[in-house]
Design an enzyme around this catalytic site. Sequence first.
Site, PDB file in Angstrom:
ATOM      1  N   ASP A 234      -1.537  68.831   4.820  1.00  0.00           N
ATOM      2  CA  ASP A 234      -2.886  68.776   5.131  1.00  0.00           C
ATOM      3  C   ASP A 234      -3.318  69.737   6.099  1.00  0.00           C
ATOM      4  O   ASP A 234      -2.519  70.064   7.067  1.00  0.00           O
ATOM      5  CB  ASP A 234      -2.918  67.238   5.149  1.00  0.00           C
ATOM      6  N   ARG A 301      -1.316  54.046  -9.933  1.00  0.00           N
ATOM      7  CA  ARG A 301      -1.208  54.266  -8.406  1.00  0.00           C
ATOM      8  C   ARG A 301      -2.535  54.894  -7.778  1.00  0.00           C
ATOM      9  O   ARG A 301      -3.137  56.074  -8.486  1.00  0.00           O
ATOM     10  CB  ARG A 301       0.019  54.916  -7.867  1.00  0.00           C
TER      11      ARG A 301
HETATM   12  C1  LIG Z   1     -10.842  68.840   3.795  1.00  0.00           C
HETATM   13  C2  LIG Z   1     -10.194  68.813   2.818  1.00  0.00           C
HETATM   14  C3  LIG Z   1      -8.754  68.891   2.851  1.00  0.00           C
HETATM   15  C4  LIG Z   1      -8.405  68.965   1.608  1.00  0.00           C
HETATM   16  C5  LIG Z   1      -9.256  70.252   1.129  1.00  0.00           C
HETATM   17  C6  LIG Z   1     -10.732  69.397   1.507  1.00  0.00           C
HETATM   18  O1  LIG Z   1     -11.616  70.130   1.397  1.00  0.00           O
HETATM   19  C7  LIG Z   1     -10.722  68.308   0.590  1.00  0.00           C
HETATM   20  C8  LIG Z   1      -9.663  67.796  -0.155  1.00  0.00           C
HETATM   21  C9  LIG Z   1      -8.367  67.960   0.500  1.00  0.00           C
HETATM   22  C10 LIG Z   1      -7.013  67.997  -0.369  1.00  0.00           C
HETATM   23  C11 LIG Z   1      -6.650  66.443  -0.830  1.00  0.00           C
HETATM   24  C12 LIG Z   1      -5.357  67.015  -1.681  1.00  0.00           C
HETATM   25  C13 LIG Z   1      -4.535  67.826  -1.040  1.00  0.00           C
HETATM   26  C14 LIG Z   1      -4.932  68.920  -0.567  1.00  0.00           C
HETATM   27  C15 LIG Z   1      -4.074  70.265  -0.073  1.00  0.00           C
HETATM   28  C16 LIG Z   1      -6.082  69.553  -1.542  1.00  0.00           C
HETATM   29  O2  LIG Z   1      -5.980  70.560  -2.619  1.00  0.00           O
HETATM   30  O3  LIG Z   1      -7.375  69.007  -1.400  1.00  0.00           O
HETATM   31  C17 LIG Z   1      -6.130  68.563   0.718  1.00  0.00           C
HETATM   32  C18 LIG Z   1      -6.842  69.519   1.238  1.00  0.00           C
HETATM   33  C19 LIG Z   1      -6.065  70.370   2.564  1.00  0.00           C
HETATM   34  O4  LIG Z   1      -5.777  69.536   3.468  1.00  0.00           O
HETATM   35  O5  LIG Z   1      -5.929  71.556   2.774  1.00  0.00           O
HETATM   36  O1  LIG Z   2      -1.235  59.803  -2.932  1.00  0.00           O
HETATM   37  C1  LIG Z   2      -0.667  60.327  -1.797  1.00  0.00           C
HETATM   38  O2  LIG Z   2       0.367  59.365  -1.482  1.00  0.00           O
HETATM   39  C2  LIG Z   2      -0.499  61.570  -1.297  1.00  0.00           C
HETATM   40  C3  LIG Z   2      -2.372  62.024  -1.209  1.00  0.00           C
HETATM   41  C4  LIG Z   2      -2.300  63.401  -0.429  1.00  0.00           C
HETATM   42  O3  LIG Z   2      -1.409  63.856   0.055  1.00  0.00           O
HETATM   43  C5  LIG Z   2      -3.360  63.954  -0.095  1.00  0.00           C
HETATM   44  O4  LIG Z   2      -4.370  63.192  -0.453  1.00  0.00           O
HETATM   45  O5  LIG Z   2      -3.531  64.985   0.663  1.00  0.00           O
HETATM   46 FE   LIG Z   3      -1.739  65.244   1.570  1.00  0.00          FE
END
Ligand SMILES: C=C1C[C@]23C[C@@]1(O)CC[C@H]2[C@@]12CCC[C@@](C)(C(=O)O1)[C@H]2[C@@H]3C(=O)O
Ligand SMILES: O=C(O)CCC(=O)C(=O)O
Ligand SMILES: [Fe+2]
Length: 368
Positions: A234, A301
């Site tokens: 993240d 889930r």
């Molecule tokens: C603030 C953020 C982190 C995130 C990109 C975003 O703009 C909103 C969604 C977030 C998320 C959730 C799923 C995994 C992830 C890698 C993605 O593609 O969207 C994370 C982004 C991140 O942490 O880089």
């Molecule tokens: O669903 C999950 O357990 C992981 C979700 C996640 O990794 C994310 O939202 O960045």
């Molecule tokens: Fe994540």
Amino acid sequence: MSIIVNKSSISESFKTNPIPTTQILPLDLRNLLSLPDSHTWPTSPVQPPPPSATIPVVDLGRPPHAVASAVRKASDEWGVFQVTNHGIPATLLREAEFQARRLFALPAEEKLAVVRSPDGIDGYGLARISRFFAKQMWYEGFTIMGSPVRHARQLWPNDYANFCNVMEEYQAQMKALSEKLLGLMFKSLGLAQDDIKWLHSKTNHHPPQAVLQLNSYPACPDPAHAMGLAPHTDSSLITLLHQSSNATGLQISGDGGNLWIPVNPIPGALTVNVGDLMHIATNGRFKTALHRAVVNMTRHRVSMAYFYGTPQEVKISPPMKLVDVDHPLLYQPVTWKEYLDAKGKYFNRALEFIKCEALFIADRCRQL
Ligand SMILES: C=C1C[C@]23C[C@@]1(O)CC[C@H]2[C@@]12CCC[C@@](C)(C(=O)O1)[C@H]2[C@@H]3C(=O)O
Ligand SMILES: O=C(O)CCC(=O)C(=O)O
Ligand SMILES: [Fe+2]
């Protein structure tokens, strides 16, 4: 003291995003009897994790010194831990999950009416990381930043208040808990409030930014060939994750993706992920956790990830107390926005690209 600092701003190089994106919309995955080719992933041999590999659980109700050392150890070694006794009412977690499920249960065409625009943040859609993978994930998501009212009104014209009230309360509680945990995490490294002034909104013109991501993984006819959410770290400082207790799905890898360890949901507990910004802010002391979500055959889930970041404009760099000859400065100062742009371009290699130049060159030489 020799500190390698490259003062050149990296923002210039991150302004453009050269990867063209054609918008792919989520497929309605409910009731499919087999995996479409677009969602079929190659299988890799599943290695059972060693029994000793369990994700730490930190009871926030324990005495402060015990909590501090548990949080430090977990962030150092794993970059992830579950917290219990965190003070978020169980009823709020249940209500928020109920509202998330209510949203994902809507007919596909209604969800597509609130689809995230290609350069937007909030709304319904695929995971942002999708474009780095040849196959689609068994996944749909809904992103909220601040008030969800614009989209909620579209989804439920006569009944949007419930969703909005619950999600706003959920975000307020997650913000308070994120700030408490961040305070604990920095304190566990021997840092005082003054060392991390940028963290405190009172001393900044802008409040910290945060995003709430609702994740949905429908039951899947062939989980061994599907992927819920592909391996990633993240970008946040920390992420607080609520996962529905009806199925395990979150997995962590400490070895770059060979061995995966499940984070078995403890009802009522929250999972804390150390994000990339926290890794930068602690000069690499805390580990950013590589994780993924897998799916299962019978259960739908749902998870809710609250990404807590930094105020706009704030350049993250570690306090000088964490920089010395043995710990040279690892990364160039970066704002969350700049980092997200880098992530959008380089994905899981984004950290490498913001490494201080001399270290980056040293790494490359070692690889030759
Ligand atoms: C603030 C953020 C982190 C995130 C990109 C975003 O703009 C909103 C969604 C977030 C998320 C959730 C799923 C995994 C992830 C890698 C993605 O593609 O969207 C994370 C982004 C991140 O942490 O880089
Ligand atoms: O669903 C999950 O357990 C992981 C979700 C996640 O990794 C994310 O939202 O960045
Ligand atoms: Fe994540």
